[in-house]
Design a protein around this motif. Structure first.
Motif, mmCIF file in Angstrom:
data_model
loop_
_atom_site.group_PDB
_atom_site.id
_atom_site.type_symbol
_atom_site.label_atom_id
_atom_site.label_comp_id
_atom_site.label_asym_id
_atom_site.label_seq_id
_atom_site.Cartn_x
_atom_site.Cartn_y
_atom_site.Cartn_z
ATOM 1 N N LEU A 248 10.937 -9.276 8.667
ATOM 2 C CA LEU A 248 10.834 -8.005 7.951
ATOM 3 C C LEU A 248 11.390 -6.841 8.771
ATOM 4 O O LEU A 248 12.052 -5.958 8.237
ATOM 5 C CB LEU A 248 9.388 -7.746 7.550
ATOM 6 N N LEU A 296 4.143 -4.568 11.485
ATOM 7 C CA LEU A 296 4.438 -5.293 10.248
ATOM 8 C C LEU A 296 4.254 -4.386 9.031
ATOM 9 O O LEU A 296 5.118 -4.313 8.150
ATOM 10 C CB LEU A 296 3.526 -6.517 10.155
ATOM 11 N N ILE A 297 3.117 -3.690 8.985
ATOM 12 C CA ILE A 297 2.854 -2.831 7.829
ATOM 13 C C ILE A 297 3.936 -1.764 7.702
ATOM 14 O O ILE A 297 4.480 -1.525 6.619
ATOM 15 C CB ILE A 297 1.460 -2.168 7.949
ATOM 16 N N ILE A 300 7.244 -3.321 6.480
ATOM 17 C CA ILE A 300 7.272 -3.637 5.044
ATOM 18 C C ILE A 300 7.461 -2.354 4.255
ATOM 19 O O ILE A 300 8.263 -2.289 3.321
ATOM 20 C CB ILE A 300 5.961 -4.291 4.587
ATOM 21 N N ALA A 301 6.704 -1.325 4.619
ATOM 22 C CA ALA A 301 6.764 -0.075 3.865
ATOM 23 C C ALA A 301 8.180 0.490 3.870
ATOM 24 O O ALA A 301 8.645 1.024 2.872
ATOM 25 C CB ALA A 301 5.778 0.931 4.452
ATOM 26 N N ILE A 304 10.841 -2.419 1.814
ATOM 27 C CA ILE A 304 10.635 -3.007 0.495
ATOM 28 C C ILE A 304 11.422 -2.267 -0.584
ATOM 29 O O ILE A 304 11.605 -1.054 -0.526
ATOM 30 C CB ILE A 304 9.124 -3.040 0.181
ATOM 31 N N VAL B 128 -3.030 1.609 1.505
ATOM 32 C CA VAL B 128 -1.645 1.263 1.858
ATOM 33 C C VAL B 128 -0.993 0.532 0.692
ATOM 34 O O VAL B 128 0.155 0.801 0.322
ATOM 35 C CB VAL B 128 -1.610 0.393 3.135
ATOM 36 N N PHE B 132 1.859 3.041 -0.731
ATOM 37 C CA PHE B 132 3.208 2.618 -0.359
ATOM 38 C C PHE B 132 3.757 1.548 -1.291
ATOM 39 O O PHE B 132 4.869 1.077 -1.111
ATOM 40 C CB PHE B 132 3.221 2.109 1.087
ATOM 41 N N ARG B 133 2.958 1.163 -2.265
ATOM 42 C CA ARG B 133 3.351 0.133 -3.226
ATOM 43 C C ARG B 133 3.886 -1.120 -2.529
ATOM 44 O O ARG B 133 4.995 -1.598 -2.785
ATOM 45 C CB ARG B 133 4.393 0.700 -4.200
ATOM 46 N N ILE B 134 3.091 -1.656 -1.641
ATOM 47 C CA ILE B 134 3.416 -2.912 -0.975
ATOM 48 C C ILE B 134 2.518 -3.980 -1.598
ATOM 49 O O ILE B 134 1.343 -3.715 -1.834
ATOM 50 C CB ILE B 134 3.125 -2.832 0.534
ATOM 51 N N MET B 138 0.583 -9.020 1.306
ATOM 52 C CA MET B 138 1.242 -8.731 2.577
ATOM 53 C C MET B 138 0.488 -7.648 3.353
ATOM 54 O O MET B 138 0.293 -7.768 4.559
ATOM 55 C CB MET B 138 2.668 -8.260 2.263
ATOM 56 N N VAL B 139 0.067 -6.592 2.653
ATOM 57 C CA VAL B 139 -0.709 -5.549 3.324
ATOM 58 C C VAL B 139 -1.935 -6.157 3.976
ATOM 59 O O VAL B 139 -2.230 -5.936 5.154
ATOM 60 C CB VAL B 139 -1.210 -4.489 2.321
ATOM 61 N N ALA B 142 -1.321 -8.429 6.949
ATOM 62 C CA ALA B 142 -1.039 -7.639 8.148
ATOM 63 C C ALA B 142 -2.318 -6.971 8.668
ATOM 64 O O ALA B 142 -2.588 -6.970 9.865
ATOM 65 C CB ALA B 142 0.029 -6.589 7.851
ATOM 66 N N MET B 143 -3.127 -6.415 7.735
ATOM 67 C CA MET B 143 -4.376 -5.769 8.156
ATOM 68 C C MET B 143 -5.304 -6.784 8.822
ATOM 69 O O MET B 143 -6.045 -6.459 9.743
ATOM 70 C CB MET B 143 -5.082 -5.137 6.952
#
Lengths: 314, 333
Positions: A248, A296-297, A300-301, A304, B128, B132-134, B138-139, B142-143
């Motif tokens: 990513l 990672l977060i 992705i943000a 994407i 999140v 952030f529209r993830i 996946m969010v 990761a968390m």
């Protein structure tokens, strides 16, 4: 708009910026030999991440790679005496088979890939525990050196694992950019409906992508077991996070379709530089997982593609 | 129509079938050995003592699975449970020891503190995900890594022992053969069931799972409900952490291990569809019992322990396949 133009260039700009920052903080970082060693160390991760790239490129994810690599370390250790060097072929085929099963369950049985691969991973864990009797196994050093000594040798200052990693990356890159399969992969990742409409066998492409993911994970497992001279059902734990981060951060978004192998190589290098920086900045190793989780977060943000979100798992 | 009824009751039937199945193996074994064995009555598996053993083992997983049930009903997924459980457990343990180390002092505050930590992680997850529209998987994955990482930073890899007898009475004191933690879990189960079926929030989860656009068009603040859902799930993850610490008396980075797979297995095996809108808390209770009856039963009839992970893996895939209506899906990622 400028954001859209710049976006494909983010990964390598990030990499260069990181290298410069770390280099200024610690000039020793620029030593060529040190850099080569760092890169050689990161090769198993690179191989795993390359496999993961195929799964993410088609808009899926493969959560089984860590368990597959674990299983392969055990298989390699157990069967090395019996099969010699062909154990490499065996484990890669087994890895590919597991990947294909994941792909089959995902596409033909309509199980979302994060569940199917998680479940297949646990089947692999089962096999690893069975083969290893739930103990850590050790390889016979003579056998290992006789069959796989070439993996970690050194020719004119170039570590062999680096060459192996780059060759595999080159092979994957060829597959992605120069073959009909690669074009199909791009089509599926960009939009499944359109891919179906253009007559592509989407299911087959996806199954093959998961198969590749499994094969690369198996090869990474093989390298682990040779490097650490043993096998264990938990040997590769911790690599799932790093592999996802590498893909990513490199700029292959969770939504698939763009990015690819080159991006993953860059992403892996970014992971490598961050890890090296943590050592230089004397950040405790225990913080690594937390830091990469946050990276990672953020990654992705930033990567994407929100216009395609409808087609992704909520 | 008949298919719907079968699908609805299948998990319970499977549970009953399994409970009756394992004693048959025991009976067969004794029959071959020529011993007297009355089916069920002489069974080691089908006994109050073993039921209590299964209940104790299943309690932490049940709490975690309840949490993720709310999320799956919404059609999202939360994979942060391992990290959430670890960090809640570790912070609980630190707070508990710092505040006096026994439940009869101010240390009881560590319990709400842990639940706040869980809620906080869930809140961030949801925020999140929505802002952030993830994708939520996946969010939250990761968390989860962040949570485990934070737990590792806090403990430095050490185990923290909770030896307070009052707190450990969760496990050590039994009423009617079952430890207190089972009754606490039952209470939490009832609260969760109440939230699901008798509160606006609970009904809203189903509305979102059934069709997000429709829910939004009907005037629901989908984003707000999602964030609340993740926070609520976090509270139950923290409860799972408390039960896990109560059960073994140790809080560590590894406290959260395996909860991801077990809880998701329990939810889907119980008949809650991954697509959202179908199933609920009672399904999850049946699901977690199926998971632990299988693992316990396999041990009782002498199957090797390495088989368990693989059997669960196959079970999860089977359950998702059976609960999926093929007509309603076009593509799967």
């Amino acid at each position: 708009m400028t954001h859209e133009i710049l976006r494909p260039h983010f990964p390598w700009i990030t990499l260069v910026a990181l290298i410069v920052i770390v280099g200024i903080a610690n000039p020793a970082f620029f030593s060529v030999s040190g850099f080569v060693i760092l890169m050689a160390d990161v090769i198993p991760l690179l191989i795993m991440a390359i496999g993961m790239t195929f799964a993410i490129y088609i808009g899926g994810i493969d959560l089984s790679i860590q368990q597959l690599a674990n299983m392969v370390t055990v298989m390699t250790t157990v069967y090395l005496a019996q099969f010699g060097i062909s154990v490499a072929l065996l484990v890669v085929l087994v890895g590919g088979l597991f990947g294909i099963i994941s792909g089959f369950v995902t596409t033909r049985l309509y199980v979302p890939s994060f569940v199917s691969t998680l479940a297949i991973g646990f089947i692999a864990l089962s096999i690893a525990k069975w083969l290893s009797n739930q103990r850590a196994l050790f390889m016979d050093a003579t056998l290992r050196d006789a069959h796989f000594g070439w993996m970690f040798g050194n020719t004119m200052g170039v570590p062999h694992e680096l060459v192996i990693g780059l060759l595999l990356a080159f092979f994957a890159w060829l597959l992605q950019t120069r073959t009909p399969f690669g074009r199909a992969l791009k089509a599926v990742g960009s939009g499944e409906l359109a891919a179906v409409a253009s007559g592509i066998d989407v299911d087959r492409v996806k199954i093959f992508a998961f198969g590749l993911s499994g094969m690369f994970a198996a090869f990474a497992g093989l390298m682990f077991s040779v490097k650490l001279s043993g096998g264990d059902a938990q040997l590769a734990n911790g690599f799932l996070l790093l592999a996802i981060v590498a893909v990513l951060v490199g700029g292959t978004p969770l939504t698939g379709g763009v990015g690819g192998i080159i991006n993953t190589v860059i992403g892996t290098l970014i992971v490598m530089v961050i890890r090296a920086a943590m050592v230089y900045l004397e950040i405790d190793a225990t913080q690594q997982q937390m830091i990469f989780g946050i990276v990672l977060i953020v990654a992705i943000a930033l990567t994407i593609d929100r216009s395609k979100l409808r087609s992704v798992v909520k | 129509m008949i298919r719907d009824i079968i699908v609805k009751w299948a998990p319970l039937l499977v549970l009953v079938f399994l409970v009756l199945l394992f004693p048959i193996f025991e009976w067969l074994e004794d029959f071959r050995a020529g011993k007297d064995h009355i089916y069920l009555l002489d069974s080691r598996f089908f006994s109050v003592r073993n039921a209590s053993r299964i209940a104790v083992a299943a309690t932490p997983g049940l709490m975690v699975a309840i949490g993720v049930t709310f999320i799956i009903i919404m059609g999202s997924i939360d994979l942060s449970m391992e990290g959430s459980v670890s960090i809640s457990a570790v912070i609980f343990a630190f707070a508990f020891l710092a505040l006096g180390g026994t439940l009869l002092s101010w240390a009881w505050l560590a319990i709400p503190a842990a639940m706040l930590v869980g809620a906080g992680i869930g809140f961030v997850n949801g925020l999140v995900h929505v802002v952030f529209r993830i994708p939520s998987f996946m969010v939250s994955l990761a968390m989860g890594f962040v949570g485990t990482g934070l737990a590792l930073v806090l403990t430095g890899g050490d185990r923290i022992r909770i030896e307070d007898e009052v707190f450990r009475s969760l496990l050590t004191v039994r009423w009617l053969n079952f430890p207190i933690m089972c009754y606490v879990a039952l209470l939490a189960l009832l609260v969760a069931w109440f939230i699901q079926s008798h509160t606006t929030l609970g009904r809203n989860f189903y509305a979102i799972g059934g069709g997000e656009e429709l829910a939004q068009a009907s005037g629901l603040n989908v984003a707000r409900i999602r964030v609340l859902g993740f926070a609520l799930a976090g509270v139950f993850f923290a409860l799972g952490a408390l039960m896990a610490v109560g059960r073994i008396g140790i809080a560590e980075t590894a406290t959260g291990n395996n909860f991801m797979f077990i809880s998701i297995a329990a939810v889907v095996v119980g008949g809650t569809a991954l697509w959202g809108g179908i199933g609920g808390i009672p399904n999850t209770l049946v699901g977690i019992l199926i998971v632990y009856v299988i693992t316990n039963g396999m041990v009782v009839i002498g199957l090797p322990s390495w088989l368990q992970d693989g059997v669960l893996g196959v079970l999860v895939i089977t359950a998702v396949v059976l609960s999926t209506s093929r007509k309603s899906i076009s593509f799967v990622k």
